[in-house]
Scaffold this active site. Structure first.
Site, PDB file in Angstrom:
ATOM      1  N   ASP A   1       0.839  -1.187   0.000  1.00 48.52           N
ATOM      2  CA  ASP A   1       0.000   0.000   0.000  1.00 48.52           C
ATOM      3  C   ASP A   1       0.877   1.241   0.000  1.00 48.52           C
ATOM      4  OD1 ASP A   1      -2.228  -1.623   0.164  1.00 48.52           O
ATOM      5  OD2 ASP A   1      -2.417  -1.430   2.347  1.00 48.52           O
ATOM      6  N   ARG A   2       0.346   2.312  -0.553  1.00 47.62           N
ATOM      7  CA  ARG A   2       1.103   3.570  -0.616  1.00 47.62           C
ATOM      8  C   ARG A   2       1.564   4.012   0.773  1.00 47.62           C
ATOM      9  NH1 ARG A   2      -1.056   9.186  -3.503  1.00 47.62           N
ATOM     10  NH2 ARG A   2       0.880  10.375  -3.231  1.00 47.62           N
TER      11      ARG A   2
END
Length: 316
Positions: A144-145
């Site tokens: 995930d970012r």
């Protein structure tokens, strides 16, 4: 329409360069300028076909497959510019391991692994600019970012196939560090709860525990107990989207800083302490690698901002 190109139907034959690649990643490379969300709509509607059959986004291609790409209007995207000196330094400093086939970096939080809606350059695009001579760079998996930590990038198609095989066979040991709110009755918790992706209004993707979902297993172990929170290690027994975040919330102990599955009031409290991100970090990787099959063990330290939070918790 100015600034756009209308493609015709294309039939592409898969060669060695795309063997074992996911169809969504294949389309992203062949449909420059098309939003990721639109590519997934093409797949869901059956407009993209492989050997005349409908396929899902996680379908992997094989040599000899014929891919039908429908007419798509794409924005003409200018060639990306050069990386800034700061971006080059950040990437070079992030490298944890490298050999002829594999690159592993300690991805910073806030940096997406690939470009997409509103993001021009992710990790993989930046690495391709940094290493133009490396023609085969591909993401092995995703983070995930907001999640920091170890991210694997294959440098050759053969390496990508090997690593995907290891992942499917659960032979890559992955462990994460997370700060969660609350406590547990035991130091070790096992969450064996199936997960299902849901698409909400506005296109926001959420994952929920659902009996009709895909099997998912996470093993949690408390590493350090604080007054109202715990630093825990999470080991993955499967690799589902948002798995650790959803399983932690399922236990009633959401990850601090999680604006999707966490507690808004708790997150506000920790922002006042200086936590500006999700406290989730891909900490360790271990798997057999190389011609001799020796065990490769890698670890990435927490970012200083996360260490500062732990220091504050230890003195309160």
């Amino acid at each position: 329409m100015s600034g756009q190109t209308q493609h015709k139907v294309r039939l592409l034959r898969i060669g060695d360069e795309a063997d074992a690649q996911r169809i969504d990643n294949f389309l992203l490379r062949h449909l420059k300028g098309v939003p990721r969300s639109h590519i997934y709509r093409l797949l869901r509607s059956g407009q993209v076909r492989v050997n005349g059959k409908r396929i899902k986004q996680h379908f992997r291609l094989s040599v000899g497959d014929e891919v039908r790409i429908p007419p798509v209007r794409t924005a003409q995207v200018a060639a990306p510019g050069k990386l800034t000196d700061q971006q080059k330094q950040l990437l070079n400093n992030a490298i944890v391991f490298e050999d002829k086939k594999l690159l592993v970096i300690n991805k910073p939080s806030g940096l997406a692994v690939h470009g997409g809606s509103g993001i021009s350059l992710g990790v993989i695009e930046q690495l391709r600019l940094l290493r133009p001579e490396e023609k085969g760079l591909e993401l092995v998996h995703r983070l995930d970012r907001a999640t920091s930590g170890l991210l694997m990038i294959a440098k050759r198609r053969s390496a990508l196939r090997s690593l995907h095989t290891l992942q499917r066979e659960n032979r890559i040991h992955k462990s994460y560090l997370a700060l969660v709110q609350g406590d547990w009755p035991e130091n070790r918790m096992r969450v064996d709860a199936p997960l299902r992706k849901n698409q909400l209004r506005g296109g926001e993707r959420m994952v929920t525990v659902d009996d009709e979902g895909k099997p998912a297993l996470t093993l949690f172990r408390v590493k350090e107990q604080f007054r109202e929170s715990m630093l825990v290690e999470a080991e993955l027994g499967s690799g589902r989207t948002h798995q650790i975040r959803v399983h932690a919330a399922h236990l009633g102990t959401p990850i601090i800083g999680d604006d999707k599955y966490g507690d808004a009031e708790i997150n506000r409290h920790y922002r006042q302490l200086g936590l500006k991100r999700l406290f989730l970090h891909a900490w360790k990787l271990a798997f057999e690698w190389g011609e001799e099959g020796k065990k490769l063990k890698l670890a990435a330290p927490l970012e200083p901002a996360l260490e500062e939070i732990l220091t504050k918790l230890r003195i309160t």
